[in-house]
Design an enzyme around this catalytic site. Structure first.
Site, short mmCIF file in Angstrom:
data_model
loop_
_atom_site.label_atom_id
_atom_site.label_comp_id
_atom_site.label_asym_id
_atom_site.label_seq_id
_atom_site.Cartn_x
_atom_site.Cartn_y
_atom_site.Cartn_z
N ASP A 67 -114.59 -14.28 -42.09
CA ASP A 67 -115.33 -14.44 -43.04
C ASP A 67 -116.98 -14.84 -42.79
O ASP A 67 -117.33 -15.07 -41.59
CB ASP A 67 -114.94 -15.69 -44.06
CG ASP A 67 -114.28 -16.92 -43.13
OD1 ASP A 67 -114.73 -17.08 -42.12
OD2 ASP A 67 -113.17 -17.37 -43.64
N ASN A 136 -106.09 -26.63 -49.37
CA ASN A 136 -105.42 -25.97 -50.51
C ASN A 136 -104.72 -24.80 -50.40
O ASN A 136 -104.24 -23.82 -51.21
CB ASN A 136 -106.51 -25.61 -51.59
CG ASN A 136 -107.61 -24.85 -51.20
OD1 ASN A 136 -107.61 -24.17 -50.19
ND2 ASN A 136 -108.55 -24.43 -52.08
N HIS A 138 -105.84 -22.21 -48.51
CA HIS A 138 -106.74 -21.07 -48.46
C HIS A 138 -106.54 -20.38 -46.81
O HIS A 138 -106.35 -21.16 -45.86
CB HIS A 138 -107.99 -21.00 -48.81
CG HIS A 138 -108.94 -21.96 -48.13
ND1 HIS A 138 -109.43 -23.06 -48.47
CD2 HIS A 138 -109.49 -21.71 -46.64
CE1 HIS A 138 -110.33 -23.60 -47.65
NE2 HIS A 138 -110.23 -22.66 -46.64
N GLU A 143 -109.07 -18.23 -51.83
CA GLU A 143 -108.62 -19.31 -52.49
C GLU A 143 -107.46 -19.28 -53.32
O GLU A 143 -107.08 -18.16 -53.67
CB GLU A 143 -109.95 -19.93 -53.48
CG GLU A 143 -111.30 -19.99 -52.58
CD GLU A 143 -111.12 -21.42 -51.81
OE1 GLU A 143 -110.33 -21.91 -51.65
OE2 GLU A 143 -112.36 -21.88 -51.41
#
Length: 237
Positions: A67, A136, A138, A143
């Site tokens: 990313d 979380n 990811h 997400e």
């Protein structure tokens, strides 16, 4: 999933380096996916040491990072291109033209994502992919709620992710609100995946990933369906 239990971050970095080097050496032209963040830093240090000792070479490697932030130039110290140059690329014999990250300054971000996916496929898909995980669940910047069949795409970062990443910036306001990330479908096409998870704060989410239901609300849970994933962690499972 294969779980490799280590005692601390140093052991995690050593084991991660061992698996990385095995992937680097077993193929004539390895295509490797890379992650940023604090967890893989020790591995990059050890890879640099091995290169400087003459034990490994990156001259035939092709890399694709997971990313990149939208709106940050490559020379911005908070960009992932800058991170990779500083942590690895500038210290080994990899050819810079063979190092790929999404271009966060592209005029058409959606087209940049499509092109990035095409480049990975043209290279033969990823032979080996390094992943970290967010609190979380990811992976990359995928997400909770990201479709399991997603390709490289533009994502709006959640406030929780921006807050965690704000430690690298002068303030939360400076953290970009968007990023470009490999999709979960792209990630799952990697032939081998290595997930690095360190620290007790990741214990709850890792247990969901390994033992919980495979669900888009926990993006990394899709790794249960991957045929060749190794998790290296200091967390008791």
């Amino acid at each position: 999933m294969k779980i490799v239990k280590v005692n601390n971050k140093e052991e995690l970095s050593e084991k991660a380096t061992e698996l990385f080097v095995h992937a680097l050496n077993r193929l004539e032209k390895p295509v490797i996916g890379l992650a940023t963040g604090s967890t893989p830093e020790g591995m990059y240090d050890k890879l640099t040491e091995k290169y400087q000792a003459g034990d490994i070479t990156f001259k035939n490697a092709i890399t694709f990072n997971l990313d990149e932030y939208a709106s940050l130039a490559a020379d911005n110290p908070n960009s992932y291109r800058y991170y990779m140059d500083e942590k690895l690329f500038n210290h080994v014999d990899i050819q810079k033209e063979n190092t790929h990250l999404p271009n966060g300054l592209a005029g058409d971000l959606q087209q940049e994502c499509t092109t990035y996916d095409e480049r990975i496929i043209e290279a033969g898909s990823l032979d080996f992919l390094v992943l970290g995980i967010g609190l979380n669940g990811h992976i990359g910047f995928n997400e909770p709620g990201t479709a399991f069949d997603s390709r490289t795409h533009v994502v709006e970062l959640t406030e929780s992710t921006r807050e965690v990443n704000s430690r690298f910036f002068d303030s939360l306001d400076e953290v970009p609100t968007e990023a470009l990330t490999m999709g979960l479908g792209t990630i799952m096409e990697a032939k081998e995946i290595m997930l690095l998870v360190q620290g007790v704060k990741k214990a709850e989410i890792l247990k969901k990933v390994v033992h919980g239901e495979v669900a888009e609300e926990v993006p990394a849970s899709i790794l249960q369906r991957h045929p060749n994933t190794t998790i290296i962690t200091d967390i008791e499972l």
